[in-house]
Write an enzyme that holds these catalytic residues in place. Structure first.
Site, PDB file in Angstrom:
ATOM      1  N   LYS A  81       0.694  -1.010  -0.081  1.00 46.92           N
ATOM      2  CA  LYS A  81       0.021  -0.061  -0.107  1.00 46.92           C
ATOM      3  C   LYS A  81       0.829   1.273   0.015  1.00 46.92           C
ATOM      4  O   LYS A  81       1.881   1.280   0.673  1.00 46.92           O
ATOM      5  CB  LYS A  81      -0.794  -0.031   1.178  1.00 46.92           C
ATOM      6  CG  LYS A  81      -1.874   1.128   1.461  1.00 46.92           C
ATOM      7  CD  LYS A  81      -2.871   1.132   2.572  1.00 46.92           C
ATOM      8  CE  LYS A  81      -3.721   2.357   2.524  1.00 46.92           C
ATOM      9  NZ  LYS A  81      -4.642   1.952   3.931  1.00 46.92           N
ATOM     10  N   SER A 156      -8.946   3.923   2.605  1.00 45.84           N
ATOM     11  CA  SER A 156      -7.980   4.154   1.767  1.00 45.84           C
ATOM     12  C   SER A 156      -7.093   3.154   1.237  1.00 45.84           C
ATOM     13  O   SER A 156      -5.911   3.063   0.168  1.00 45.84           O
ATOM     14  CB  SER A 156      -6.819   4.949   2.734  1.00 45.84           C
ATOM     15  OG  SER A 156      -6.443   4.061   3.759  1.00 45.84           O
ATOM     16  N   SER A 180     -10.505   1.867   6.546  1.00 43.39           N
ATOM     17  CA  SER A 180      -9.796   1.797   5.375  1.00 43.39           C
ATOM     18  C   SER A 180      -9.433   0.146   5.075  1.00 43.39           C
ATOM     19  O   SER A 180      -9.173   0.031   3.961  1.00 43.39           O
ATOM     20  CB  SER A 180      -8.299   2.598   5.403  1.00 43.39           C
ATOM     21  OG  SER A 180      -8.717   3.933   5.639  1.00 43.39           O
TER      22      SER A 180
END
Length: 472
Positions: A81, A156, A180
């Site tokens: 990520k 996210s 997220s």
């Protein structure tokens, strides 16, 4: 053999270690699928050179031939990520201010993933600075939902979830402050697991104050998620709040017959939900009832507006102080997104008494939830208040006729577990009338990570949602 990219990470690891598949064949299969699909959904960013990746896969094969395996992820492609640092890979945080940053270190969980044999192929897309649950930024653009490319993939960890759903990643890491790991899991019909706070250590500048966010695993099966959590987790002296390792391997489904589950729903009408969302999640509860569990609706006995006030204060405080240097520089300030400026400017006005009051709210909420766990083994909520929305929209401005007064108010359903660091599994709840996925979050008592994974496995075995893949 089934197409390589359709194998679970667990099956893929087994096939590699039995020498039924070479690491080169696995890498090539994923690169081919990435080449065909990633331009459409934009889940993976800063993809590395294919020749270099194939070369690393050859090296991984040679190690296996010599009898040396680095671990579960040996030779498997992995994209980190883009909010986590991986040595030698650009880490933009989705911001033009850091678009050229290349760290010379791994965050703790990233180093563990690397040590377990993963080959890093690039990063997964995120919202700018990780703010908001829609993965778009001025550097790489928008990540789109594999089930409907006109819709958001959430965030996210939107790039991670979309990459899993599209079968261009076998496994993924994510992080979760305000849902997220959970919101994008629901949006993309995959699994996200928010571990107990401290379960996955991190190199956090705010070691003692930054207790709202945690890194964690995402996957296509519960077994895959458990395998990655086993790699990520465990005490590290660089994170003094990190927890000792707990064995989450070889998990087995729970006998649901004696389980008591509390359904929090919309907190007695406090939270608005989009059409069909609550109905779909309530249908998912029937799975637990069919297995013999008792499911009861829980009426709120806590002022949820007070919890929201405490949450905003804590979030403002953390974000304002971690971005203070950028705000102080007028040129850099001009490059900050409006949502970040709003967080900073609200945080700058806070007094110590405000932060203390938020901490008291947090403590009161913790004690209230502990009381609930005296009556229930698990608590369940939807993982989002809306279905995936238009990818061109920054965030939902209204839900069920109720205006959203902040950029993240539409995500309020996720803050309860975040505020007190509880383990949560986000699992598919099915598909709405328009074919878009949604999810539930199963919340466990403090530090009951293994038990939450076990009830998640019980639910997975009783449903077939994870087998329903998007068409390309």
């Amino acid at each position: 053999m089934t197409d390589i990219t359709s194998l679970s990470a667990t099956d893929l690891s087994s096939a590699i270690h039995r020498r039924e598949l070479t690491c080169v064949a696995v890498m090539q299969a994923y690169l081919d699928r990435i080449g065909a699909i990633n331009p459409v959904i934009n889940a993976i960013v800063n993809l590395r050179d294919a020749d270099a990746l194939i070369s690393e896969a050859h090296a991984a094969d040679r190690e296996l031939i010599e009898g040396d395996s680095r671990g579960f992820l040996h030779g498997m492609p992995f994209a980190i990520k883009d909010l986590s640092e991986a040595k030698g890979l650009p880490c933009t945080y989705g911001s033009p201010l850091t678009r050229n940053f290349v760290p010379d270190f791994d965050d703790i969980h990233v180093g563990r993933i690397r040590a377990a044999g993963a080959i890093f192929i690039g990063k997964t897309n995120v919202p700018e600075k990780g703010l908001g649950s829609h993965s778009y930024n001025p550097i790489f653009g928008t990540t789109r939902n594999p089930y409907d490319r006109t819709k958001s993939a959430g965030g996210s960890s939107g790039g991670a979830a979309a990459g899993l759903a599209a079968r261009i990643l076998p496994l993924a890491d994510g992080s979760d402050m305000m849902g997220s790991l959970r919101n994008p899991a629901g949006f993309n019909n995959v699994i996200g697991f928010r571990p107990s706070f401290g379960r996955v250590p991190a190199l956090d500048n705010e070691i003692y104050m930054g207790q709202l966010s945690t890194n964690g695993p995402m996957g296509r099966t519960v077994a895959d998620v458990a395998a990655l959590l086993d790699i990520q987790s465990g005490y590290d002296f660089r994170d003094p709040l990190s927890l000792p390792k707990v064995d989450v391997t070889w998990i087995k489904p729970l006998d649901a017959k004696r389980l008591k589950i509390g359904w929090l729903g919309d907190y007695g009408g406090y939270l608005p939900f989009g059409p069909g969302m609550l109905d779909l999640c309530e249908q998912a509860l029937e799975t637990f009832r069919s297995l013999g569990a008792s499911v009861e609706k829980v009426e709120p006995a806590f002022d949820m507006a007070r919890l929201w006030t405490g949450w905003k204060t804590m979030r403002h405080f953390l974000i304002a102080n971690s971005n203070a240097a950028d705000y102080a520089d007028l040129e850099r300030r001009a490059a900050l997104k409006p949502e970040l400026l709003w967080e900073i400017e609200n945080g700058r006005d806070l007094r110590a008494a405000d932060v203390h009051a938020a901490s008291v709210i947090r403590s009161d909420w913790y004690r209230h939830v502990l009381d609930l766990f005296e009556r229930y083994d698990f608590l369940i909520l939807p993982s989002a208040q809306v279905f995936p929305f238009d990818a061109e929209q920054h965030w939902p401005k209204e839900i069920a006729g109720r205006g959203m007064d902040t950029y993240h108010r539409w995500m309020e359903v996720v803050i309860g577990p975040s505020m007190i660091g509880l383990p949560v599994a986000a699992l598919p709840a099915g598909f709405g009338a328009d074919g878009l996925p949604a999810g539930i979050q199963i919340i466990g008592p403090p530090r009951a990570d293994r038990r939450v994974l076990e009830i998640a496995l019980t639910y997975e075995h009783a449903t077939d949602w994870l087998a329903r893949t998007p068409e390309f």
